[in-house]
Design a protein around this motif. Structure first.
Motif, PDB file in Angstrom:
ATOM      1  N   GLY A 296      38.907  56.466  45.881  1.00 39.49           N
ATOM      2  CA  GLY A 296      38.952  57.012  44.539  1.00 39.49           C
ATOM      3  C   GLY A 296      37.589  57.445  44.022  1.00 39.49           C
ATOM      4  N   PHE A 297      36.518  56.980  44.675  1.00 32.51           N
ATOM      5  CA  PHE A 297      35.177  57.369  44.249  1.00 32.51           C
ATOM      6  C   PHE A 297      34.674  58.618  44.976  1.00 32.51           C
ATOM      7  N   THR A 298      35.472  59.154  45.881  1.00 26.08           N
ATOM      8  CA  THR A 298      35.084  60.373  46.571  1.00 26.08           C
ATOM      9  C   THR A 298      34.965  61.507  45.550  1.00 26.08           C
ATOM     10  N   GLY A 299      33.814  62.120  45.495  1.00 28.63           N
ATOM     11  CA  GLY A 299      33.609  63.178  44.519  1.00 28.63           C
ATOM     12  C   GLY A 299      33.306  62.684  43.130  1.00 28.63           C
ATOM     13  N   HIS A 300      33.166  61.368  42.967  1.00 30.62           N
ATOM     14  CA  HIS A 300      32.859  60.788  41.652  1.00 30.62           C
ATOM     15  C   HIS A 300      31.468  61.242  41.201  1.00 30.62           C
ATOM     16  N   ARG A 301      31.324  61.460  39.918  1.00 27.57           N
ATOM     17  CA  ARG A 301      30.052  61.976  39.390  1.00 27.57           C
ATOM     18  C   ARG A 301      28.927  60.972  39.471  1.00 27.57           C
ATOM     19  N   TRP A 302      29.243  59.688  39.294  1.00 26.68           N
ATOM     20  CA  TRP A 302      28.189  58.685  39.177  1.00 26.68           C
ATOM     21  C   TRP A 302      28.105  57.736  40.369  1.00 26.68           C
ATOM     22  N   MET A 303      29.154  57.647  41.162  1.00 22.44           N
ATOM     23  CA  MET A 303      29.193  56.686  42.267  1.00 22.44           C
ATOM     24  C   MET A 303      29.340  57.410  43.605  1.00 22.44           C
ATOM     25  N   ARG A 304      28.551  57.007  44.575  1.00 19.62           N
ATOM     26  CA  ARG A 304      28.653  57.534  45.927  1.00 19.62           C
ATOM     27  C   ARG A 304      28.868  56.362  46.886  1.00 19.62           C
ATOM     28  N   VAL A 305      29.783  56.539  47.830  1.00 20.05           N
ATOM     29  CA  VAL A 305      30.066  55.507  48.826  1.00 20.05           C
ATOM     30  C   VAL A 305      29.874  56.097  50.215  1.00 20.05           C
ATOM     31  N   GLN A 306      29.041  55.455  51.009  1.00 19.88           N
ATOM     32  CA  GLN A 306      28.821  55.851  52.403  1.00 19.88           C
ATOM     33  C   GLN A 306      29.122  54.664  53.307  1.00 19.88           C
ATOM     34  N   VAL A 307      29.502  54.967  54.530  1.00 18.74           N
ATOM     35  CA  VAL A 307      29.768  53.928  55.523  1.00 18.74           C
ATOM     36  C   VAL A 307      28.725  54.036  56.627  1.00 18.74           C
ATOM     37  N   LEU A 308      28.134  52.907  56.979  1.00 20.22           N
ATOM     38  CA  LEU A 308      27.225  52.837  58.125  1.00 20.22           C
ATOM     39  C   LEU A 308      28.079  52.520  59.350  1.00 20.22           C
ATOM     40  N   PRO A 309      28.262  53.476  60.262  1.00 25.29           N
ATOM     41  CA  PRO A 309      29.193  53.272  61.374  1.00 25.29           C
ATOM     42  C   PRO A 309      28.646  52.334  62.441  1.00 25.29           C
ATOM     43  N   TYR A 310      29.566  51.764  63.203  1.00 20.20           N
ATOM     44  CA  TYR A 310      29.157  50.884  64.295  1.00 20.20           C
ATOM     45  C   TYR A 310      28.177  51.578  65.225  1.00 20.20           C
ATOM     46  N   ARG A 311      28.407  52.867  65.449  1.00 21.46           N
ATOM     47  CA  ARG A 311      27.580  53.575  66.426  1.00 21.46           C
ATOM     48  C   ARG A 311      26.118  53.696  66.002  1.00 21.46           C
ATOM     49  N   ALA A 312      25.815  53.349  64.755  1.00 20.14           N
ATOM     50  CA  ALA A 312      24.424  53.370  64.315  1.00 20.14           C
ATOM     51  C   ALA A 312      23.596  52.329  65.060  1.00 20.14           C
ATOM     52  N   GLY A 313      24.275  51.316  65.619  1.00 20.54           N
ATOM     53  CA  GLY A 313      23.574  50.292  66.383  1.00 20.54           C
ATOM     54  C   GLY A 313      22.623  49.480  65.527  1.00 20.54           C
ATOM     55  N   GLU A 314      21.457  49.138  66.119  1.00 22.11           N
ATOM     56  CA  GLU A 314      20.482  48.374  65.342  1.00 22.11           C
ATOM     57  C   GLU A 314      19.932  49.244  64.215  1.00 22.11           C
ATOM     58  N   HIS A 315      19.650  48.579  63.085  1.00 24.93           N
ATOM     59  CA  HIS A 315      19.159  49.327  61.930  1.00 24.93           C
ATOM     60  C   HIS A 315      18.220  48.458  61.111  1.00 24.93           C
ATOM     61  N   THR A 316      17.694  49.005  60.028  1.00 29.19           N
ATOM     62  CA  THR A 316      16.616  48.350  59.283  1.00 29.19           C
ATOM     63  C   THR A 316      17.048  47.149  58.453  1.00 29.19           C
ATOM     64  N   SER A 317      18.365  46.932  58.309  1.00 27.44           N
ATOM     65  CA  SER A 317      18.812  45.798  57.490  1.00 27.44           C
ATOM     66  C   SER A 317      19.795  44.909  58.227  1.00 27.44           C
ATOM     67  N   LEU A 318      19.524  44.668  59.483  1.00 26.29           N
ATOM     68  CA  LEU A 318      20.361  43.736  60.235  1.00 26.29           C
ATOM     69  C   LEU A 318      20.289  42.328  59.663  1.00 26.29           C
ATOM     70  N   ASP A 319      19.233  42.044  58.901  1.00 26.12           N
ATOM     71  CA  ASP A 319      19.080  40.699  58.350  1.00 26.12           C
ATOM     72  C   ASP A 319      19.829  40.496  57.051  1.00 26.12           C
ATOM     73  N   GLY A 320      20.585  41.495  56.566  1.00 28.39           N
ATOM     74  CA  GLY A 320      21.454  41.212  55.436  1.00 28.39           C
ATOM     75  C   GLY A 320      21.479  42.252  54.336  1.00 28.39           C
ATOM     76  N   ALA A 321      22.359  41.984  53.359  1.00 28.41           N
ATOM     77  CA  ALA A 321      22.590  42.881  52.238  1.00 28.41           C
ATOM     78  C   ALA A 321      21.471  42.771  51.207  1.00 28.41           C
ATOM     79  N   PHE A 322      21.333  43.820  50.400  1.00 28.76           N
ATOM     80  CA  PHE A 322      20.402  43.771  49.278  1.00 28.76           C
ATOM     81  C   PHE A 322      20.787  44.837  48.264  1.00 28.76           C
ATOM     82  N   ASN A 323      20.355  44.606  47.014  1.00 29.73           N
ATOM     83  CA  ASN A 323      20.573  45.559  45.935  1.00 29.73           C
ATOM     84  C   ASN A 323      19.227  45.946  45.350  1.00 29.73           C
ATOM     85  N   LEU A 324      19.086  47.224  45.028  1.00 33.71           N
ATOM     86  CA  LEU A 324      17.874  47.720  44.397  1.00 33.71           C
ATOM     87  C   LEU A 324      18.255  48.308  43.043  1.00 33.71           C
ATOM     88  N   LEU A 325      17.671  47.770  41.964  1.00 32.53           N
ATOM     89  CA  LEU A 325      17.969  48.220  40.606  1.00 32.53           C
ATOM     90  C   LEU A 325      16.763  48.949  40.026  1.00 32.53           C
TER      91      LEU A 325
END
Length: 283
Positions: A183-212
């Protein structure tokens, strides 16, 4: 049952709400059952809320305001009441989240709280075996009201693909949750992206974080461990978080491709009719 007379209205937002509800009800010459009849609930529920045994909802508060003509008193109080139900260590973050003009989050395990359906949130929160699950769920739903503002924060959520496949609450709950994300697809204020499995190792393997980010205040990064949350405005930490998030965005699927993947997972993994293991055939 606790005596409302013994409640200290200054003890907490919930105590004040219960104290004020009884004061207003009695000022209108109504018994608990009579007020319940007017707002379509039981007198017992009125009593439980007046004695802080039950957490009121926003709908309940709006109906009380309409019935007693209290000019939105309870509708304004309910936000404070529900926020007070959040864990003590989380409340400072919730307050900052409500003030943010930009939110970016990476989630590796579950859907971000602002995007959760009520059913999904209930299943997630139940894992902590809380004393008042209903209160926690109501508080999480209240947090989401910032997305309904006339000018909500600009928000960007990156979800690890594992989040889509983890069957929290069962297939029906997951269908509803993934549908909400779509439902957020095309939303004006919210964007949702998926990091796919095929991305392999990445910069945040150590966990989630929020930036405000804020209009006038310094940026904040928020992380959680097993039992608490941590906020910091340290410039070095903010720069590192921004760097990591940029790499995550680059590795994630586009918003459109993310929606396509969410749709595929919803249909293939959580479709209405899933074949049972004993119904499968071998070619």
């Amino acid at each position: 049952m606790a005596n409302i007379q013994s409640l200290d209205p200054s003890a907490s937002p919930l105590d004040y709400y219960g104290w004020e509800l009884r004061r207003q009800r009695e000022a209108h010459g109504l018994k608990q059952g009579q007020l319940g009849d007017i707002i379509f609930c039981t007198g017992s529920l009125i009593g439980q809320i007046e004695t802080t045994k039950k957490i009121p909802t926003r709908d309940f508060s709006e109906r009380v305001d309409a019935a007693l003509g209290t000019d939105g008193v309870f509708s304004r109080l309910i936000g404070l009441v529900l926020r007070s139900q959040l864990p003590n260590w989380f409340q400072p973050y919730a307050e900052m989240e409500a003030k943010a003009t930009y939110i970016s989050t990476y989630q590796a395990q579950v859907v971000y709280g602002l995007l959760q359906t009520e059913e999904y949130a209930r299943a997630v929160l139940a894992t902590g075996m809380p004393d008042d699950l209903d209160g926690l769920v109501a508080a999480r739903m209240e947090r989401q009201r910032i997305l309904e503002r006339e000018q909500p924060p600009l928000a960007w959520a990156i979800l690890d693909e594992a989040v889509l496949h983890r069957p929290i609450g069962g297939p029906e709950v997951m269908r509803g949750q993934l549908a909400r994300l779509l439902g957020f697809t095309g939303h004006r204020w919210m964007r949702v992206q998926v990091l796919p499995y095929r991305a392999g190792e990445h910069t945040s393997l150590d966990g989630a974080f929020n930036l405000l980010r804020f209009e006038d205040d310094p940026d904040i990064i928020y992380t959680e461990d097993l039992i608490s949350g941590h906020m910091t405005a340290n410039p070095d930490a903010i720069r590192e978080a921004a760097r990591r998030y940029a790499h995550l965005q680059a590795a994630a699927l586009s918003v459109e491709d993310s929606a396509a993947l969410i749709t595929r997972v919803m249909e293939e993994r959580y479709g209405e009719e899933q074949p049972r293991p004993d119904e499968s055939t071998v070619a």
